[in-house]
Design an enzyme around this catalytic site. Structure first.
Site, PDB file in Angstrom:
ATOM      1  N   GLY A 210       0.844  -1.195   0.000  1.00 61.32           N
ATOM      2  CA  GLY A 210       0.000   0.000   0.000  1.00 61.32           C
ATOM      3  C   GLY A 210       0.881   1.246   0.000  1.00 61.32           C
ATOM      4  O   GLY A 210       1.971   1.239   0.584  1.00 61.32           O
TER       5      GLY A 210
ATOM      6  N   SER B 164      -6.443  -1.046  -4.298  1.00 61.00           N
ATOM      7  CA  SER B 164      -5.497  -0.041  -3.797  1.00 61.00           C
ATOM      8  C   SER B 164      -6.230   1.301  -3.693  1.00 61.00           C
ATOM      9  O   SER B 164      -7.303   1.493  -4.276  1.00 61.00           O
ATOM     10  CB  SER B 164      -4.266   0.039  -4.686  1.00 61.00           C
TER      11      SER B 164
ATOM     12  N   HIS C 295      -4.646  -4.762  11.585  1.00 64.49           N
ATOM     13  CA  HIS C 295      -3.857  -4.721  10.342  1.00 64.49           C
ATOM     14  C   HIS C 295      -2.837  -5.877  10.306  1.00 64.49           C
ATOM     15  O   HIS C 295      -1.632  -5.656  10.283  1.00 64.49           O
ATOM     16  CB  HIS C 295      -3.148  -3.370  10.202  1.00 64.49           C
TER      17      HIS C 295
HETATM   18  C1  DGY Z   1       0.715  -3.381   2.965  1.00 64.14           C
HETATM   19  O1  DGY Z   1       1.865  -3.795   2.796  1.00 64.14           O
HETATM   20  O2  DGY Z   1       0.309  -2.364   2.424  1.00 64.14           O
HETATM   21  C2  DGY Z   1      -0.174  -4.182   3.823  1.00 64.14           C
HETATM   22  O3  DGY Z   1      -1.301  -3.474   4.178  1.00 64.14           O
HETATM   23  C3  DGY Z   1       0.568  -4.639   5.035  1.00 64.14           C
HETATM   24  O4  DGY Z   1      -0.169  -5.585   5.729  1.00 64.14           O
END
Ligand code: DGY
Length: 332
Positions: A86, A220, A296
């Site tokens: 992300g 995304s 998360h």
């Molecule tokens: C990322 O790498 O963006 C994920 O959300 C991590 O868990």
């Protein structure tokens, strides 16, 4: 004074990681020490001081990269390596304007995040939170007179809608196919050739909301999809629907989600991501029996985290040498 490049890490890398050895071999490494400060995440004012004069910045969520941080680092900054797939915590346009390449960690966490999303989907559908609370709270057994005690929803024979059939969405879809789902719908900016691997049917967002028993967000984040899941979206979903968010908290209007869950407009929600993170323990979403929140945990396996640490190190080292990054974020 050392002539080696200077790199700042906002989080420790496990010492057994190859990436740690590589960085130590060729750089002067400064690591934020959460034990020393008692804060897991580097406080912003300390970050702004610590990055001064560094050649590379190696960061973990939720550190925000913006013009202020880039100014604080200085014009010698050559590369940013984020230990994430992300990117919504990084001002990519500002990095592009300054010609600073950004490396990230796609692929190496896909399986871990897909597995975590399946776990959250099952836990939410089968009401694990309420079950665990009943066990701990001494209610187990008291309500067994009802044959429907803590009954949830089946995944088999259900219609699953995946919002964003990218790497992670596809990983989730492949695993759900093994559960015997009846249809796999997906939506996004365009249809995807790889959808054929899971018999995915490309539909509009509205159609997906209306037809799905499970709505799973794996997309995304773009400037257009903030609060994509708002009162209007929840209003279009089935009353029996389950909503899962494996993307980012910003995708969801949490006030609207609270109303949808509390009023029975949808059946349940499972969130691996929230706004903010961490979610305060007195947040009203946590009071709802039909809202499961995970902290998360998407990529939280040792294998994935080590691979992310190593790839980030290789991104940083390539940027320092002026070479193409192994996993560059396409600059916008
Ligand atoms: C990322 O790498 O963006 C994920 O959300 C991590 O868990």
């Amino acid at each position: 004074m050392s002539t080696r490049p200077r790199i700042y890490l906002t989080q420790k890398i496990p010492e057994e990681c190859e990436g740690w050895r590589l960085l130590r071999e060729s750089c002067d490494v400064k690591v934020y020490d959460e034990i020393e400060t008692g804060h897991m995440i580097v406080p912003r004012d300390q970050l702004l001081r610590d990055v001064r004069g560094v050649d590379a910045l190696y960061l973990a969520l939720p550190v925000q990269v913006d013009a202020e941080l880039l100014d604080a680092a200085g014009p010698q900054l050559k590369v940013i390596a984020t230990k994430s797939v992300g990117l919504n915590h990084i001002d990519l346009a500002e990095c592009a304007r300054r010609n600073i390449p950004v490396g990230y960690t796609p692929d190496v966490l896909t399986d871990a995040v897909a597995e975590a999303t399946i776990a959250l989907t099952l836990a939410t559908a089968r009401r694990h939170k309420e079950g665990i609370q009943a066990v701990h709270g001494g209610q187990w057994g008291k309500t067994w007179e009802s044959s429907l005690y803590l009954c949830g929803k089946d995944i088999c024979n259900s219609v699953v809608g995946i919002v964003g059939l990218g790497r992670i969405g596809l990983g989730v879809a492949k695993r759900l196919r093994a559960f015997g789902i009846s249809r796999l719908l997906y939506c996004g900016r365009a249809s995807k050739p790889h959808a054929a691997e899971v018999n995915g049917e490309y539909v509009s967002f509205d159609e997906l909301l209306k037809m799905s028993d499970f709505v799973i967000a794996c997309c995304s984040i773009t400037p257009e999809n903030h609060h994509l899941f708002n009162a209007d979206a929840f209003g279009k979903m089935k009353k029996s629907a389950i909503f899962i968010n494996a993307s980012r908290g910003i995708l969801v209007d949490q006030d609207a989600l609270y109303v949808a869950l509390a009023s029975g407009q949808i059946f349940a929600a499972g969130l691996d991501v929230t706004t903010p993170e961490p979610l305060p323990p007195d947040h009203r979403l946590l009071t709802l029996p039909n809202c499961t929140v995970h902290p998360h945990l998407g990529s939280a396996t040792v294998t994935a985290r080590h691979a992310m640490a190593d790839l980030s190190a290789r991104n940083a080292l390539a940027g320092l040498r002026g070479e193409p990054l192994p996993a560059p974020v396409p600059l916008i």
